[in-house]
Enzyme design. Sequence first.
Site, PDB file in Angstrom:
ATOM      1  N   TYR A  86       0.814  -1.205   0.000  1.00  0.00           N
ATOM      2  CA  TYR A  86       0.000   0.000   0.000  1.00  0.00           C
ATOM      3  C   TYR A  86       0.855   1.266   0.000  1.00  0.00           C
ATOM      4  CZ  TYR A  86      -4.286  -2.654   0.788  1.00  0.00           C
ATOM      5  OH  TYR A  86      -5.352  -3.503   0.648  1.00  0.00           O
ATOM      6  N   LEU A 190       3.923   1.322   7.712  1.00  0.00           N
ATOM      7  CA  LEU A 190       4.831   0.299   8.235  1.00  0.00           C
ATOM      8  C   LEU A 190       4.261  -0.342   9.484  1.00  0.00           C
ATOM      9  CD1 LEU A 190       6.286   1.949  10.803  1.00  0.00           C
ATOM     10  CD2 LEU A 190       7.555   2.969   8.933  1.00  0.00           C
ATOM     11  N   LEU A 239      -1.880   3.393   8.144  1.00  0.00           N
ATOM     12  CA  LEU A 239      -2.659   2.263   7.650  1.00  0.00           C
ATOM     13  C   LEU A 239      -2.997   1.319   8.791  1.00  0.00           C
ATOM     14  CD1 LEU A 239      -0.757   1.520   4.329  1.00  0.00           C
ATOM     15  CD2 LEU A 239      -3.048   2.484   4.566  1.00  0.00           C
ATOM     16  N   TYR A 241      -6.039  -1.951  10.121  1.00  0.00           N
ATOM     17  CA  TYR A 241      -6.640  -3.191   9.641  1.00  0.00           C
ATOM     18  C   TYR A 241      -7.810  -3.539  10.552  1.00  0.00           C
ATOM     19  CZ  TYR A 241      -6.924  -8.121   8.171  1.00  0.00           C
ATOM     20  OH  TYR A 241      -7.354  -9.340   7.714  1.00  0.00           O
ATOM     21  N   TYR A 251      -3.796 -13.548  13.055  1.00  0.00           N
ATOM     22  CA  TYR A 251      -3.137 -12.243  13.064  1.00  0.00           C
ATOM     23  C   TYR A 251      -2.799 -11.933  14.521  1.00  0.00           C
ATOM     24  CZ  TYR A 251      -2.314  -7.369  11.598  1.00  0.00           C
ATOM     25  OH  TYR A 251      -1.759  -6.140  11.319  1.00  0.00           O
ATOM     26  N   LEU A 289      -4.336  -7.477   1.407  1.00  0.00           N
ATOM     27  CA  LEU A 289      -3.638  -7.388   0.127  1.00  0.00           C
ATOM     28  C   LEU A 289      -2.446  -8.334   0.165  1.00  0.00           C
ATOM     29  CD1 LEU A 289      -3.260  -5.726  -2.608  1.00  0.00           C
ATOM     30  CD2 LEU A 289      -1.604  -4.364  -1.290  1.00  0.00           C
ATOM     31  N   SER A 291       0.594  -8.414  -0.371  1.00  0.00           N
ATOM     32  CA  SER A 291       1.884  -7.750  -0.499  1.00  0.00           C
ATOM     33  C   SER A 291       2.983  -8.682   0.015  1.00  0.00           C
ATOM     34  CB  SER A 291       1.895  -6.451   0.311  1.00  0.00           C
ATOM     35  OG  SER A 291       1.758  -6.737   1.695  1.00  0.00           O
TER      36      SER A 291
END
Length: 432
Positions: A86, A190, A239, A241, A251, A289, A291
Site C-alpha cells: 500500500y 509500516l 494504515l 486493519y 493475526y 492485500l 503484499s
Amino acid sequence: GPPFGRLVKALTLLALAATPTEGFSAATGTFAAMQNRLFSPFAAKSVGKVHVATHRKLGPVMSGSHLVDLKGKVAFVAGVADSSGYGWAIAKQLANAGATIIVGTWPPVLTLFERGLSKGFGEDSKLLDGTDMKIEKIYPLDAMFTTPEEVPDEVKNNKRYAGLTGFDIASCAEKVKKDYGRVDILVHSLANGPEVTKPLLETSRNGYLSASSASAYSMIAMVSKFAPMMPAGGSCISLSYIASERVVPGYGGGMSSAKAQLESDTRVLAWEAGREYNVRVNTISAGPLASRAAIAIKKGAPGERNFIDYCIDYNLANAPLAKPLDADDVGRWALALCSPLGSAVTGTVQYVDNGMHVMGLSVDSLSVQEAAIIQPRRKKEPSGPTQEEVLDVASAPAPIRVEEVPVPARRVRVEETQAPRVKPRAPALSVR
C-alpha cells in the site's frame, strides 16, 4: 433572483457537458469566463467574481483522473521497500497528482529496494501520463528508534546496518528538513510484529511491546518529529486493519492490539497536532492485500496457500462489494485525504475494504446457507408490465419465487417453494 440562479445552473451543466475529459477545472474556468462575458453587469458584485475567486483559491487542476494538483508538495512515505504494498500505491497516486515523492526504507532491505528501482518495476511504476514514478530520494529509516541514543550497539554493529547512520526517526526528519525544507504529506505505511504467528495467549511481553513500538508508537514519533516542519493544512495518514476491532485468528503476536492503539492514537494526535501545528491526522483501515509483507505473516509450505490468501478469499465471499481489492483503491483514497479535498477531515478511521467492516455474519458459512437467509442477487429483466421477478439465488438450497400482488399498498407476497429446512448439521469439530 431565482430565475437568474436557475439560468446559472443550466449554463453550468451545459459547460460541463460540452467539455471533453480533459478536466472539470477547464469547465469551471470556461464557465467563469462565460459569466464574465454574458453577465458583466452582475459579475463584479454577484456570481461571476465570487466563482472566479473560489476557483483561483482552490485551483483544481486535472492530473489524469484526479481533481487535485499537488505540484510543489513534498510527500514523505515511510515503509516502502517494493512495489507490492500500500505504501507504493499511495506514493504512486500522490505522484500522479504531481507531488515530489521521498521515502523512508527499513535499512536491512534498503539495498534490495535500490536494486529493484534501478532495474525498474515495470507497469507498477507507470503513472497516468505514461511516465515512470520518480522517487526523488530514499532515506534509511528504522521506526523502532526515535532518537540516535535509542539504537543499541547490536543494531549499530549488525552487518545489515553497515555503513548507515542517522536511521532513527529524529535523524531522518532532520535530513529531510535539510534537503527539502518541509514535508506537506506524511505517510506511515509500516508495521512489524516479531511474533505475529503466535496466538495472543502465547505472545511474550517483548513480542507484544515490539509490535506496539514498531506499528503504533512509531506513528506518534513520526508526527512528533515531522509535524513541526509541516505547513498549515498538512496531512498525516497511517494504515490500519479490521483486526483492530474484530477477531482475526492468525493475526497474532499483539498486532491486533497495535492496530487498535494506532486508531486510538490517531484521534488524540488529530487533536494535539491539529491545535499545535494545524495539520490533519487520519488512518485508513485497508482490506487484505497479498503484499510481500503480508505473505510473510504466515507463509504456506510448498504447494500450500498463504495465510493472506485465505483472508482475501474470505473478504471476496463476504464483503458487500464482491470484488478484489486493489492497492490503488487505497492509494486513491489516501490521495483524497492528503489533498484539499479532505481539508476538513481529521481524526478518522477511513474504511477501504469493499465494505467488509460492516458485516456481522459470514455469508459463506454452512449454517447461514442452510438457513437460506442470504439476500438473493437480482437479475435485470426487460422492462414491462410483467408481475413476476426472476431471482438468482446465490446460495439458497432451493429457488424462491417472489410475486407481486396488485393491492393498493403494493405489498409483496413471498411464496417459498423449497423443501422444509433440515436440522443444521453438527459441527465436525468437537470441544473437549
